[in-house]
Each structure stands twice: as C-alpha cells, then as structure tokens.
Write a protein that holds these residues in place. Structure first.
Motif, PDB file in Angstrom:
ATOM      1  N   TYR A  49      -3.684   8.433  -5.893  1.00  0.00           N
ATOM      2  CA  TYR A  49      -4.131   7.383  -4.786  1.00  0.00           C
ATOM      3  C   TYR A  49      -5.071   6.268  -5.457  1.00  0.00           C
ATOM      4  O   TYR A  49      -5.020   4.926  -5.522  1.00  0.00           O
ATOM      5  N   LEU A  50      -5.932   6.737  -6.215  1.00  0.00           N
ATOM      6  CA  LEU A  50      -6.841   5.939  -7.083  1.00  0.00           C
ATOM      7  C   LEU A  50      -6.124   5.043  -8.129  1.00  0.00           C
ATOM      8  O   LEU A  50      -6.316   3.634  -8.427  1.00  0.00           O
ATOM      9  N   PHE A  51      -5.412   5.664  -8.863  1.00  0.00           N
ATOM     10  CA  PHE A  51      -4.601   4.608  -9.843  1.00  0.00           C
ATOM     11  C   PHE A  51      -3.488   3.678  -9.207  1.00  0.00           C
ATOM     12  O   PHE A  51      -3.329   2.485  -9.650  1.00  0.00           O
ATOM     13  N   ALA A  52      -3.124   4.170  -7.846  1.00  0.00           N
ATOM     14  CA  ALA A  52      -2.316   3.048  -7.025  1.00  0.00           C
ATOM     15  C   ALA A  52      -3.140   1.789  -6.515  1.00  0.00           C
ATOM     16  O   ALA A  52      -2.700   0.716  -6.616  1.00  0.00           O
ATOM     17  N   GLY A  53      -4.397   2.225  -6.349  1.00  0.00           N
ATOM     18  CA  GLY A  53      -5.305   1.142  -5.956  1.00  0.00           C
ATOM     19  C   GLY A  53      -5.641   0.219  -7.245  1.00  0.00           C
ATOM     20  O   GLY A  53      -5.549  -1.051  -7.035  1.00  0.00           O
ATOM     21  N   ILE A  54      -5.894   1.004  -8.336  1.00  0.00           N
ATOM     22  CA  ILE A  54      -6.130   0.135  -9.599  1.00  0.00           C
ATOM     23  C   ILE A  54      -4.843  -0.739  -9.859  1.00  0.00           C
ATOM     24  O   ILE A  54      -5.142  -1.957 -10.331  1.00  0.00           O
ATOM     25  N   PHE A  55      -3.334  -0.325  -9.898  1.00  0.00           N
ATOM     26  CA  PHE A  55      -2.562  -1.055 -10.234  1.00  0.00           C
ATOM     27  C   PHE A  55      -2.440  -2.153  -9.049  1.00  0.00           C
ATOM     28  O   PHE A  55      -1.714  -3.447  -9.670  1.00  0.00           O
ATOM     29  N   ILE A  56      -2.466  -1.888  -7.990  1.00  0.00           N
ATOM     30  CA  ILE A  56      -2.070  -2.836  -7.039  1.00  0.00           C
ATOM     31  C   ILE A  56      -3.306  -3.974  -6.754  1.00  0.00           C
ATOM     32  O   ILE A  56      -3.272  -5.154  -5.961  1.00  0.00           O
ATOM     33  N   GLY A  57      -4.567  -3.680  -7.383  1.00  0.00           N
ATOM     34  CA  GLY A  57      -5.740  -4.518  -7.107  1.00  0.00           C
ATOM     35  C   GLY A  57      -5.899  -5.720  -7.845  1.00  0.00           C
ATOM     36  O   GLY A  57      -4.994  -5.858  -8.601  1.00  0.00           O
ATOM     37  N   PRO A  58      -6.817  -6.506  -7.602  1.00  0.00           N
ATOM     38  CA  PRO A  58      -6.997  -7.881  -8.049  1.00  0.00           C
ATOM     39  C   PRO A  58      -7.284  -7.890  -9.613  1.00  0.00           C
ATOM     40  O   PRO A  58      -6.901  -9.135 -10.293  1.00  0.00           O
ATOM     41  N   TYR A 115       0.985  -1.295   0.156  1.00  0.00           N
ATOM     42  CA  TYR A 115       0.113   0.081   0.043  1.00  0.00           C
ATOM     43  C   TYR A 115       1.062   1.202   0.111  1.00  0.00           C
ATOM     44  O   TYR A 115       0.685   2.183  -0.964  1.00  0.00           O
ATOM     45  N   LEU A 116       1.775   1.335   0.926  1.00  0.00           N
ATOM     46  CA  LEU A 116       2.667   2.601   1.054  1.00  0.00           C
ATOM     47  C   LEU A 116       3.437   2.657  -0.279  1.00  0.00           C
ATOM     48  O   LEU A 116       3.771   3.969  -0.770  1.00  0.00           O
ATOM     49  N   THR A 117       4.067   1.652  -0.709  1.00  0.00           N
ATOM     50  CA  THR A 117       5.124   1.729  -2.150  1.00  0.00           C
ATOM     51  C   THR A 117       4.091   2.357  -3.153  1.00  0.00           C
ATOM     52  O   THR A 117       4.494   3.247  -3.978  1.00  0.00           O
ATOM     53  N   SER A 118       2.949   1.736  -3.266  1.00  0.00           N
ATOM     54  CA  SER A 118       2.030   2.133  -4.433  1.00  0.00           C
ATOM     55  C   SER A 118       1.722   3.615  -4.401  1.00  0.00           C
ATOM     56  O   SER A 118       1.677   4.417  -5.310  1.00  0.00           O
ATOM     57  N   ALA A 119       1.539   4.285  -3.123  1.00  0.00           N
ATOM     58  CA  ALA A 119       1.197   5.429  -2.762  1.00  0.00           C
ATOM     59  C   ALA A 119       2.137   6.502  -3.100  1.00  0.00           C
ATOM     60  O   ALA A 119       2.298   7.451  -3.969  1.00  0.00           O
ATOM     61  N   ILE A 120       3.440   5.944  -2.475  1.00  0.00           N
ATOM     62  CA  ILE A 120       4.931   6.941  -2.652  1.00  0.00           C
ATOM     63  C   ILE A 120       5.102   7.051  -4.320  1.00  0.00           C
ATOM     64  O   ILE A 120       5.621   7.932  -4.615  1.00  0.00           O
ATOM     65  N   VAL A 121       4.841   5.759  -5.053  1.00  0.00           N
ATOM     66  CA  VAL A 121       5.161   5.724  -6.566  1.00  0.00           C
ATOM     67  C   VAL A 121       4.327   6.695  -7.151  1.00  0.00           C
ATOM     68  O   VAL A 121       4.390   7.785  -8.042  1.00  0.00           O
ATOM     69  N   LEU A 132      -5.362   5.639   2.002  1.00  0.00           N
ATOM     70  CA  LEU A 132      -6.061   4.272   1.853  1.00  0.00           C
ATOM     71  C   LEU A 132      -7.399   4.210   1.546  1.00  0.00           C
ATOM     72  O   LEU A 132      -7.973   3.388   0.813  1.00  0.00           O
ATOM     73  N   PHE A 133      -8.288   5.214   1.879  1.00  0.00           N
ATOM     74  CA  PHE A 133      -9.477   4.880   1.245  1.00  0.00           C
ATOM     75  C   PHE A 133      -9.833   5.058  -0.401  1.00  0.00           C
ATOM     76  O   PHE A 133     -10.192   4.312  -1.054  1.00  0.00           O
ATOM     77  N   PHE A 134      -9.026   5.804  -0.969  1.00  0.00           N
ATOM     78  CA  PHE A 134      -9.008   6.212  -2.400  1.00  0.00           C
ATOM     79  C   PHE A 134      -8.064   5.081  -2.760  1.00  0.00           C
ATOM     80  O   PHE A 134      -8.569   4.573  -4.153  1.00  0.00           O
ATOM     81  N   ILE A 135      -7.286   4.280  -2.374  1.00  0.00           N
ATOM     82  CA  ILE A 135      -6.650   3.248  -2.650  1.00  0.00           C
ATOM     83  C   ILE A 135      -7.658   2.014  -2.859  1.00  0.00           C
ATOM     84  O   ILE A 135      -7.755   1.326  -3.757  1.00  0.00           O
ATOM     85  N   GLY A 136      -8.205   1.949  -1.742  1.00  0.00           N
ATOM     86  CA  GLY A 136      -9.369   0.977  -1.597  1.00  0.00           C
ATOM     87  C   GLY A 136     -10.272   1.093  -2.714  1.00  0.00           C
ATOM     88  O   GLY A 136     -10.988   0.115  -3.131  1.00  0.00           O
ATOM     89  N   VAL A 137     -10.702   2.402  -2.932  1.00  0.00           N
ATOM     90  CA  VAL A 137     -11.748   2.625  -3.987  1.00  0.00           C
ATOM     91  C   VAL A 137     -11.033   2.279  -5.493  1.00  0.00           C
ATOM     92  O   VAL A 137     -11.978   1.420  -6.282  1.00  0.00           O
TER      93      VAL A 137
END
Length: 623
Positions: free
Chosen positions: A34-43, A12-18, A286-291
């Motif tokens: 944050y949203l793109f970070a969630g998309i990239f690491i998502g399922p 989570y933290l690496t995706s946000a920092i990148v 974290l919320f936006f990553i989760g979205v």
C-alpha cells in the motif's frame, strides 16, 4: 486530466491491486504494498494524485478508528482492567524515555527553541498504531508476549495524545495566534476542572449507554433480519461514539476503542466484527496509500542528509529505549527484538501534533514539513526492519540462545516431530506421551516454551520453517511429522518445506477449515485433520444419542460421515476455482453423502451391531 470521483477511485484501487500482490509475492507485508502504491501514484512520482491526497487521508484515517473499535471488541473489560498497570508501566516508560532522549539530543546539536524541541520530541515519540497492529495481525503475533506489550504501549500512546494536544497551546508565548481555523472541542472555553468533569461524564455515559441503550437497540435491529440494516447500525455506532469523543476533545480512536470494550461481552460481538472488518481493511489500505503519497521527495532531495540522518537517529533512539524496557520486563531476546523494531517508527498522530503546532506558529512550516517527511519515511521503513529482523537477526540470536541455554539444544532423535505446541499440539503430545511415544517438540513462542518446560514438557524453541532447524530436529530420520501450528499460513509454509526436502516423511497436518485443507491438498498432503470437522461430528453424535439413537449406531454414522466428507473434499479442491462447477459438485456430494448414510444405516441394522452400547443393553435387560 479529469479528477472526478470515478477516476480517483480507479487510480487508488488499481494501484493497490497491482502493488499489494507483488509485495506479498516477494514475502513482504501488505502494508509495504500500500505504501509503495501511494508513492507511485503520488505527486512526486507519476503524479496521478496531487493535493486531493490530503483529502483522502482525512477519510482514510477513519480506518484507524475502526481498527481500534475491533480491538476493543476483542478485549474483555476485566482483562483490560487487569492490564492497567502493565499499560501505564510500559507505556509511560516508552513515551517519557523516547521524548526525553529526543529532546536532549535536539537541544545539544540543533539550534531550536525549547518549545519547538518539546513539540517535535512528543510528536516523534508516538508510534504508528495502524502499522504495528496490522503487522501483528498479518504475522499472527497478536497473542504473543511481543504482541501484548506492543498493544499496551500503543494504547497508552493513544490516550496520551489527549494531554499532549492540551499542553501544546500553553507553550505559545508572545504574539496573538489566530485560532479560528483550529479544531477545538466544544468545551475548550471552560475551566480546566469543568472540562475534566465533562470528559469523565462522557466516558461514563458511553459505558452505561452501551449497556442500557446500544445493546437493546441492536437487539431490535437484529429482529428485522436485515443484514444491511445491522451493518448500518454498526457503522453508526462507531461514527457516533467517535464524533462524541471528538466534541469533548478526546481522540476519536480512543472513543471507538472504549465503545468496543463496552460491547466485548455482548452477543453481537462477532456480528459487529464481521460487519466492520471489510470497511476497516479498505480504509486502512487507503490510509497507507495516503501516507505513501504524502512523502515529499522534493523536500528530501533538497536536504537529504538532515532528513535521512535524523530519521536514522530517531529509529535508533526509539529502538534502544524499547529494548531497555523489554530488558526491564525480562523479555526473551527474540520477543524483545520484535517489540523494539516493531514500535521504532513515528506514527500517524505525529502528523496531527505537527499540523496543530504549525497552526499555532510554534513550528516553522519548512521544519514541520521536514518532520512529516521523517515520520512518513520511518513508517515506510518498519516492514523492512521487521524483515531484516526475521531473516538475519532473529535466526542469529535464536541459535546463540540455544548455545547458551543447554536445554534449548536438540539432543534427541525421535520417530515423531511435532511443530506447534499450543492447545492443539499439546493435546496430541500428551496422548502420545501417555502411550509411551516420545516426540521432538518445536515451538516458535519463546515465552510458551519456557512455560511448557516448567510444566514438565521437553520443548525446543525454534522456527519450523527453517530448514536447518528441521534437520537438527531429526527430520531426515523421523517417520512422522505433525504440523500443528496455530497460524495456517505458517503451517502451510512448513508443509511446503517438508514436501520439498523430506519427501519420505509421513505428514499429519492441522487445518482450520475447508479452505486451509484445499491448500494442503494442492501440496500433496493426504493426512489432513480439520478442527471444525471432528468437533462438529462429535457434537452431532452426542445429539443423535440424546434424541434416542443407539450409541454405537450414532458413532458409526459419525465415522462414516467423516470418511465420506474427506473423500468429497479432494474432489472439491480440484474444482474450487470454478465457482459454478464447485457449487454443483457441493450439491451433488451432499445429496450422495446423505443417501449413502441412509443406506448404511439400513444395511447394517441388527441387534448385534449395538453389542457394546451399555445403555441399550440395560434397557433390554430391564424389559
């Protein structure tokens, strides 16, 4: 792959920092990062997180709760009461207008039951509190007409979630519904009138406990002088009030907002803001990553036409409803476009309503998941819509507005240009005008421009970061440019443009503090005026005078302090990236400044040095 806590935290933290710095570098909102970070690491992309992404969403939603607590802290209860008609008016018009339009369109073109249509219409009519308020904060729009209107609508929506969740079970007909797994309040089995009394009593209890219990407890904690204990108390306050509200069926976010309003006038307001803000920022991220991780791309690929077309129609409907409300409230075009684009998405409470309805068997699972994908995509689209408005729509309507309104055309060329005419800039403008110096004044808040014109100032609406506007204002011929914009980032952007395109201009710029000044120094600006420096020195001079120092001596020492400090800040700017060297230089500069001031005091000490000090002369004559 190990799915332990540390591995997940690193992901989570690496995706946000990148992703977030890349988004900011491209001129996009951090929310998009944050949203793109969630998309990239998502399922559905890299697959680093799977079902556990839903668990993090429950945890991260607390960031929204903390955000509303901080908003409540900044809102004076008296002002909140004055806004009640505004909140009810705009909020009810938006919610009813959007829900009714969505309901009619779905009934006309889709073969859904009326219960299904009502639930979807209500869920999609709500906007994202997290995205909108975070965007307002980043762009410095919270105190504009658009910001106040957006806040009023969002607050009404958060309150409306309560009756919406109460109405949905009433639409269940026929078969028995298992409710064991549903989240219900402790008072759900009571009669409606008893529930109402309990809710009212709870709200009143929170208000008076804030005055009679919470503030005295915070005073006791503050006396311990343990920062970590005060931080723990602040977190306990938010968690406890939110949980209490949830127990009686209210929104935890609404409860946190109420607690913030109660404490808005307390002496702990700023301390609480400082303690809560870091947790809020992290949890919102974290919320936006989760979205982003929750966007079901497989579902979208299986039925792209329905989801994309429905999402586009939803955005268009909400935009038109909001734009109509803006026209009713006589908003200017630029503010109305911002207001309409900013709230045109669906929001996080839509997930709650759809999940609740799915458990009640009002919505089929497939349809509910499709609607959730539409909500997530609409939230993802908001920063892009605001970017489109900022780059293409707003400049077009700004120019068009100037062509229609004669007094908006820049029809004068002056030696001085002032960008930003708030409290800071208007003081400069009044001083110059009183001394016969005319200035071309620019401001980006159209409502403030209209107000200032009524007060007798000739102010032009426009974004000073735009090169064509600077040319129209006469930057090529002017001698002095005063950058007095409230937002430090925008102010810096204007300075960058001026240094690049108008190097001949003598730039005098406002800086909020040392950090802002360092950035301006890096861009070669020499005339920097820190708000905190001059006010603090003026106060210090008055303090010395009241302690018995002669007026002239104190004033002279204050001026020399400013001179030495301005010289020191240029040395510090070059070393601020090396923490050890910076701290050593700060220590040396402080000692040197104090020694120089002491030397100056002794060298220049003489009776004639205080000749204009009337109080000193009166004392000498009387003796």
């Amino acid at each position: 792959m190990d799915n332990g806590f540390f591995v997940q935290a690193i992901i989570y933290l690496t995706s946000a920092i990148v992703c977030v710095p890349i988004a900011k570098k491209l001129g996009l909102s951090s929310i998009l990062g944050y949203l793109f970070a969630g998309i990239f690491i998502g399922p559905f992309v890299l697959g680093f997180i799977g079902a556990e992404g839903q668990d993090i969403m429950h945890f991260a939603e607390f960031g929204v709760v903390m955000m509303l607590f901080l908003i409540g802290l900044e809102l004076d209860p008296y002002k909140f009461w004055k806004m009640r008609k505004f909140i009810l008016g705009m909020g009810s018009m938006q919610l009813i207008g959007s829900a009714f339009t969505i309901f009619i369109l779905c009934q006309l073109f889709l073969d859904w039951s009326w219960q299904t249509t009502v639930v979807i219409a209500l869920a999609l009519s709500l906007s994202s509190t997290a995205i909108v308020l975070q965007t307002l904060k980043e762009k410095g729009l919270s105190q504009t007409s658009m910001g106040r209107s957006s806040f009023a609508v969002l607050l009404f929506q958060d309150i409306a979630v309560i009756p919406i969740l109460a109405i949905i079970p009433l639409m269940v007909s026929g078969s028995h519904v298992e409710t064991d797994n549903l989240h219900t309040s402790l008072i759900a089995d009571f009669d409606a009138w008893i529930q109402t009394l309990i809710v009212i009593f709870t709200i009143v209890a929170v208000y008076f406990s804030g005055r009679l219990i919470i503030i005295p407890v915070l005073r006791m904690v503050a006396k311990t002088r343990l920062q970590e204990l005060f931080t723990a108390s602040a977190l306990l306050l938010v968690v406890a009030v939110s949980y209490l509200m949830q127990l009686v069926g209210l929104s935890p976010a609404l409860g946190a907002f109420l607690a913030g309003v109660v404490l808005a006038n307390s002496e702990f307001r700023h301390e609480l803001e400082g303690d809560i803000a870091p947790f809020k920022g992290l949890l919102l991220g974290l919320f936006f990553i989760g979205v982003g991780a929750s966007i079901n791309f497989k579902l979208i690929i299986d039925n792209p036409t329905f989801i994309l077309v429905f999402g586009a129609i939803l955005t268009a409907v909400k935009f038109l409803v909001l734009f109509g409300i803006g026209k009713v409230y006589k908003k200017s075009s630029d503010q109305n476009f911002l207001f309409s684009f900013g709230l045109s998405q669906a929001g996080e409470f839509g997930f709650v309503i759809l999940s609740f309805s799915m458990q009640l068997n009002i919505l089929p699972n497939i349809l509910a998941n499709q609607m959730m994908a539409i909500i997530a995509l609409s939230m993802l689209s908001t920063p892009f819509l605001l970017l489109i408005n900022e780059k293409w729509i707003d400049p077009y309507f700004g120019v068009k507005e100037k062509e229609v309104r004669k007094h908006d055309e820049i029809d004068e060329q002056n030696e001085v240009i002032i960008a930003g005419f708030g409290h800071f800039g208007s003081t400069i403008g009044r001083l110059l005008r009183a001394n016969g110096v005319n200035a071309t004044i620019l401001d980006h808040d159209s409502d403030r421009v209209d107000l200032l014109r009524k007060m007798g100032f000739k102010v032009y609406y426009g974004d000073a970061t735009r090169l064509e506007l600077l040319k129209a204002a006469g930057a090529e011929e002017a001698k002095i440019f005063i950058a007095a914009i409230d937002n430090p980032e925008v102010n810096l952007s204007v300075v960058e443009s001026l240094r690049k395109h108008f190097p001949h201009l003598n730039i005098l710029t406002r800086a909020r503090n040392r950090v802002d000044a360092y950035e301006l120094i890096d861009h070669g600006v020499t005339k920097i005026y820190r708000e905190t420096l001059y006010t603090a020195v003026h106060l210090g001079v008055d303090a010395l005078t009241q302690l018995g120092h002669r007026k002239y001596s104190a004033t002279r020492q204050g001026q020399r302090f400013i001179k030495y400090d301005e010289a020191a800040i240029r040395k510090l700017a070059a070393k601020r990236h090396d923490k050890m060297a910076y701290l050593a230089t700060v220590k040396d500069e402080i000692e040197m400044q104090e020694q120089l001031l002491k030397n100056d005091l002794h060298i220049n000490f003489s009776a004639s040095d205080h000749a204009w000090d009337s109080e000193h002369l009166k004392k000498q004559i009387s003796e």
